[in-house]
Design a protein around this motif. Structure first.
Motif, PDB file in Angstrom:
ATOM      1  N   TYR A  69      -2.242   7.207  -0.979  1.00  0.00           N
ATOM      2  CA  TYR A  69      -3.052   6.730  -1.935  1.00  0.00           C
ATOM      3  C   TYR A  69      -3.011   5.282  -2.339  1.00  0.00           C
ATOM      4  N   GLN A  70      -3.876   4.448  -2.076  1.00  0.00           N
ATOM      5  CA  GLN A  70      -3.668   2.970  -2.108  1.00  0.00           C
ATOM      6  C   GLN A  70      -4.686   2.590  -3.201  1.00  0.00           C
ATOM      7  N   LYS A  71      -4.290   1.902  -4.178  1.00  0.00           N
ATOM      8  CA  LYS A  71      -5.100   1.469  -5.279  1.00  0.00           C
ATOM      9  C   LYS A  71      -5.710  -0.065  -4.471  1.00  0.00           C
ATOM     10  N   GLY A 110     -12.394   6.624  -3.226  1.00  0.00           N
ATOM     11  CA  GLY A 110     -12.929   7.455  -4.504  1.00  0.00           C
ATOM     12  C   GLY A 110     -12.734   6.579  -5.629  1.00  0.00           C
ATOM     13  N   HIS A 111     -13.390   6.973  -6.722  1.00  0.00           N
ATOM     14  CA  HIS A 111     -13.659   6.285  -7.879  1.00  0.00           C
ATOM     15  C   HIS A 111     -13.277   7.184  -9.292  1.00  0.00           C
ATOM     16  N   GLY A 112     -12.694   6.626 -10.116  1.00  0.00           N
ATOM     17  CA  GLY A 112     -12.443   7.518 -11.392  1.00  0.00           C
ATOM     18  C   GLY A 112     -12.031   6.688 -12.484  1.00  0.00           C
ATOM     19  N   SER A 113     -11.887   7.390 -13.961  1.00  0.00           N
ATOM     20  CA  SER A 113     -11.561   6.648 -15.166  1.00  0.00           C
ATOM     21  C   SER A 113     -10.175   6.461 -15.212  1.00  0.00           C
ATOM     22  N   SER A 114      -9.336   7.290 -14.103  1.00  0.00           N
ATOM     23  CA  SER A 114      -7.773   6.851 -14.192  1.00  0.00           C
ATOM     24  C   SER A 114      -7.367   6.949 -12.636  1.00  0.00           C
ATOM     25  N   LEU A 115      -6.202   6.369 -12.559  1.00  0.00           N
ATOM     26  CA  LEU A 115      -5.575   6.079 -11.303  1.00  0.00           C
ATOM     27  C   LEU A 115      -5.972   7.764 -10.558  1.00  0.00           C
ATOM     28  N   LYS A 116      -5.241   8.721 -11.347  1.00  0.00           N
ATOM     29  CA  LYS A 116      -5.359  10.119 -10.927  1.00  0.00           C
ATOM     30  C   LYS A 116      -6.715  10.628 -10.747  1.00  0.00           C
ATOM     31  N   ASN A 117      -7.729  10.379 -11.452  1.00  0.00           N
ATOM     32  CA  ASN A 117      -8.979  10.864 -11.177  1.00  0.00           C
ATOM     33  C   ASN A 117      -9.442  10.155  -9.705  1.00  0.00           C
ATOM     34  N   ALA A 118      -9.251   8.971  -9.571  1.00  0.00           N
ATOM     35  CA  ALA A 118      -9.826   8.267  -8.515  1.00  0.00           C
ATOM     36  C   ALA A 118      -8.994   8.553  -7.138  1.00  0.00           C
ATOM     37  N   GLU A 119      -7.748   9.235  -7.288  1.00  0.00           N
ATOM     38  CA  GLU A 119      -6.951   9.623  -6.173  1.00  0.00           C
ATOM     39  C   GLU A 119      -7.630  11.038  -5.953  1.00  0.00           C
ATOM     40  N   LYS A 120      -7.903  11.717  -6.875  1.00  0.00           N
ATOM     41  CA  LYS A 120      -8.469  13.261  -6.661  1.00  0.00           C
ATOM     42  C   LYS A 120      -9.940  13.037  -5.896  1.00  0.00           C
ATOM     43  N   ALA A 121     -10.764  12.058  -6.478  1.00  0.00           N
ATOM     44  CA  ALA A 121     -11.925  11.911  -5.588  1.00  0.00           C
ATOM     45  C   ALA A 121     -11.938  11.403  -4.165  1.00  0.00           C
ATOM     46  N   ALA A 122     -10.828  10.598  -4.090  1.00  0.00           N
ATOM     47  CA  ALA A 122     -10.727  10.144  -2.533  1.00  0.00           C
ATOM     48  C   ALA A 122     -10.156  11.176  -1.949  1.00  0.00           C
ATOM     49  N   ALA A 123      -9.457  12.179  -2.348  1.00  0.00           N
ATOM     50  CA  ALA A 123      -8.982  13.195  -1.804  1.00  0.00           C
ATOM     51  C   ALA A 123     -10.290  14.182  -1.295  1.00  0.00           C
ATOM     52  N   THR A 171     -10.475   2.277  -8.251  1.00  0.00           N
ATOM     53  CA  THR A 171     -11.025   2.802  -6.878  1.00  0.00           C
ATOM     54  C   THR A 171      -9.445   2.802  -5.919  1.00  0.00           C
ATOM     55  N   VAL A 172      -9.723   4.127  -5.282  1.00  0.00           N
ATOM     56  CA  VAL A 172      -8.551   4.472  -4.672  1.00  0.00           C
ATOM     57  C   VAL A 172      -8.875   4.572  -3.220  1.00  0.00           C
ATOM     58  N   ALA A 173      -7.926   4.210  -2.041  1.00  0.00           N
ATOM     59  CA  ALA A 173      -8.206   4.688  -0.806  1.00  0.00           C
ATOM     60  C   ALA A 173      -6.995   5.761  -0.595  1.00  0.00           C
ATOM     61  N   VAL A 174      -7.640   6.694   0.520  1.00  0.00           N
ATOM     62  CA  VAL A 174      -6.885   7.763   1.082  1.00  0.00           C
ATOM     63  C   VAL A 174      -6.483   7.414   2.509  1.00  0.00           C
ATOM     64  N   GLU A 175      -5.328   6.939   2.669  1.00  0.00           N
ATOM     65  CA  GLU A 175      -4.829   6.775   4.181  1.00  0.00           C
ATOM     66  C   GLU A 175      -4.010   7.718   4.766  1.00  0.00           C
ATOM     67  N   VAL A 176      -4.085   7.912   6.091  1.00  0.00           N
ATOM     68  CA  VAL A 176      -3.374   8.866   6.812  1.00  0.00           C
ATOM     69  C   VAL A 176      -2.857   7.827   8.001  1.00  0.00           C
ATOM     70  N   GLN A 177      -1.303   7.893   8.200  1.00  0.00           N
ATOM     71  CA  GLN A 177      -0.887   7.224   9.440  1.00  0.00           C
ATOM     72  C   GLN A 177      -1.540   5.663   9.336  1.00  0.00           C
ATOM     73  N   GLY A 178      -1.809   5.171   7.952  1.00  0.00           N
ATOM     74  CA  GLY A 178      -2.302   3.738   8.256  1.00  0.00           C
ATOM     75  C   GLY A 178      -4.134   3.461   8.095  1.00  0.00           C
ATOM     76  N   LYS A 179      -4.404   4.676   8.411  1.00  0.00           N
ATOM     77  CA  LYS A 179      -6.186   4.647   8.630  1.00  0.00           C
ATOM     78  C   LYS A 179      -6.648   5.231   7.458  1.00  0.00           C
ATOM     79  N   VAL A 180      -7.758   4.313   6.727  1.00  0.00           N
ATOM     80  CA  VAL A 180      -8.499   4.952   5.632  1.00  0.00           C
ATOM     81  C   VAL A 180      -9.409   5.851   6.231  1.00  0.00           C
ATOM     82  N   LEU A 181      -9.223   7.079   5.306  1.00  0.00           N
ATOM     83  CA  LEU A 181     -10.196   8.351   5.574  1.00  0.00           C
ATOM     84  C   LEU A 181     -11.292   8.195   4.561  1.00  0.00           C
TER      85      LEU A 181
END
Lengths: 233, 233
Positions: A180-182, A210-223, A197-207
Motif C-alpha cells: 500500500y503506497q501513499k 482509494g481515498h479516505g480520511s485516514s491512511l487506514k481508511n484509504a488503504e481499506k478503500a483501495a483494497a 490517497t493510497v494505491a495498492v500494488e502487487v508485484q510493482g503493478k498498481v491494481l
C-alpha cells in the motif's frame, strides 16, 4: 408509554402497533423490572430470542432474492456483515432507540444505554415485537426502507475486512507481495480534515487506488476497489 | 424427476410443488452437476443458505408461541437441540431423503449419501425450496407434523446432556456429591436385550430413577428425571 416512539414509527414508517405493550416489552431491560415491582410487564429477552431469528431470515431472504447470481459463499459473507452487533447497534441509534430503553439504575450509571450489546438486544427485541404484531411483510417493508437500502451505499463494507480478502484472493496460487503506497495527503478545510490517497500494488503493478480520511481508511478503500475489480473478471 | 418423492410428499403431507425444479435443485449435489454438463440446474447450496434461516425462525417461533412461560435460556437450549446436524439428518432419513439425492460419483463411492452433514444440507435446502414454493404457513404445517410433534415424545432429549445440566444445577451453590447407583439389570427377552435401572443420589439421598437399554442410557434417564423434577419446584 413510549408515545414519542410510537409517533416516530407512524410518521417515518407508517407503523402503528396494535398491541403497544409488545413495544414496551421490547424496550424493557431486566433490572428495570426488579426496581419497579408494580410495573406489569416482562423484559425484552423472549422477544430478542424471536427477533434474532426473524433478522436472520429476513436478511437471508432479501439477499437470496436480490442477488440471484451470487453463490452461497458471497451471500453468507454479506449476511454476516449485516447481521451482527455493530450493524444492529448503528441501526438502533439512527432511530434513537437508546432514548427509549427502560433501563435499570445500575445499568444507567454504567453507561449501558449507549453500549452496542444492549442496543443489539433491543433492536432484535423490537423486530420480534414488530413481527408478532404486524407480520412478516411489515417487517420486510421496514427493513427494506431502513436497513437493506444501505447495501448499495456501501454501509456494510465497514464490517468487511477487504485487506484480508484481497490478500486471500491474490495469494490463492502462492505468495505475492502486496504493497500500500501513499500517493497524496491533502488538507480539505480549516477543520484539520485531510484526505489521503493510497494505491495498492502487487508485484510493482498498481491494481487500484482509494481515498479516505485516514491512511487506514484509504488503504481499506483501495483494497475494496481492487478486490471488487478482480471479482468481476 | 423425483416423481416418487413428489408422490410421497403429496400423500403424507398434502404438498404439491408448483415448481418441481425447486425440489430437484434442493436434492442436487455440486459434483453431480460437474459430471452431467447437460443437466440444466443448480446445486442445492443457495437453497440451503435460505433454508437454514427458515429453520431457525420456524423453530424459534414455534417455541416462543408454545412455551409462553419459558425464559429465553430454556427456549435457546431446546432450539439448539432441535436445530443441528444430527437432528436434521434424522428427520431427513425418516422421509428417505437420502434415496433421492442426485449425487456425484466420487461422493457416492465415499459413502456421502448416508452422511449426516450431507443430509443436513439437503434437509435445509428442501425447507428453503418449500418456503419459496409454498410459503411460510405450509412450512409451519409440515414441520408441526413431522418435527415439532417429536418434542413431547422426548425425541430431542438425546441431544441434551442432562447429566451435565443436573450437575450445574445442583452445584450452583457449591460442590455436592452426585452418584449414579445401579439398582437392577434385567434380561428382557431372548435377543440379549437388557433393561438397566439406575438411581441418581445427592449426598446419599435418591433424587430420581431411570431406565435404559444400557447403563449409560439409564443414567441419562435418571439425570433427566431429576433435572425436570428440580426445575418444576
Amino acid at each position: 408509554m413510549l408515545d414519542k416512539l410510537q409517533t416516530q414509527l407512524k410518521k417515518q414508517f407508517g407503523i402503528s402497533f396494535n398491541d403497544p405493550n409488545l413495544l414496551v416489552e421490547a424496550f424493557t431491560q431486566g433490572n428495570y423490572l426488579n426496581e419497579h415491582p408494580k410495573f406489569n410487564g416482562r423484559d425484552y429477552q423472549r422477544l430478542e430470542f424471536l427477533g434474532d431469528a426473524v433478522m436472520q431470515l429476513q436478511t437471508a431472504q432479501y439477499l437470496y432474492k436480490n442477488y440471484p447470481s451470487w453463490d452461497e459463499g458471497q451471500l453468507t459473507e454479506l449476511r454476516i456483515a449485516m447481521v451482527q452487533t455493530r450493524s444492529f447497534a448503528l441501526l438502533a441509534k439512527e432511530l434513537a432507540f437508546n432514548d427509549y430503553i427502560l433501563l435499570g439504575r445500575g445499568e444507567e450509571l454504567n453507561g449501558a444505554r449507549h453500549r452496542d450489546s444492549l442496543l443489539e438486544d433491543v433492536w432484535e427485541a423490537f423486530i420480534g415485537a414488530l413481527y408478532l404484531d404486524q407480520g412478516a411483510n411489515t417487517v420486510t417493508e421496514f427493513l427494506t426502507q431502513h436497513m437493506f437500502a444501505k447495501i448499495n451505499t456501501g454501509f456494510y463494507d465497514q464490517f468487511i475486512d477487504f485487506k484480508s480478502k484481497l490478500q486471500e484472493l491474490l495469494q490463492k496460487n502462492g505468495a505475492v507481495q502486496i504493497k500500500y503506497q501513499k500517493l497524496s495527503q491533502t488538507d480539505l478545510d480549516e477543520h484539520n480534515q485531510q484526505q489521503f490517497t493510497v494505491a495498492v500494488e502487487v508485484q510493482g503493478k498498481v491494481l487500484a487506488t482509494g481515498h479516505g480520511s485516514s491512511l487506514k481508511n484509504a488503504e481499506k478503500a483501495a483494497a475494496r476497489a481492487a478486490y471488487q475489480q478482480l471479482m468481476q473478471k
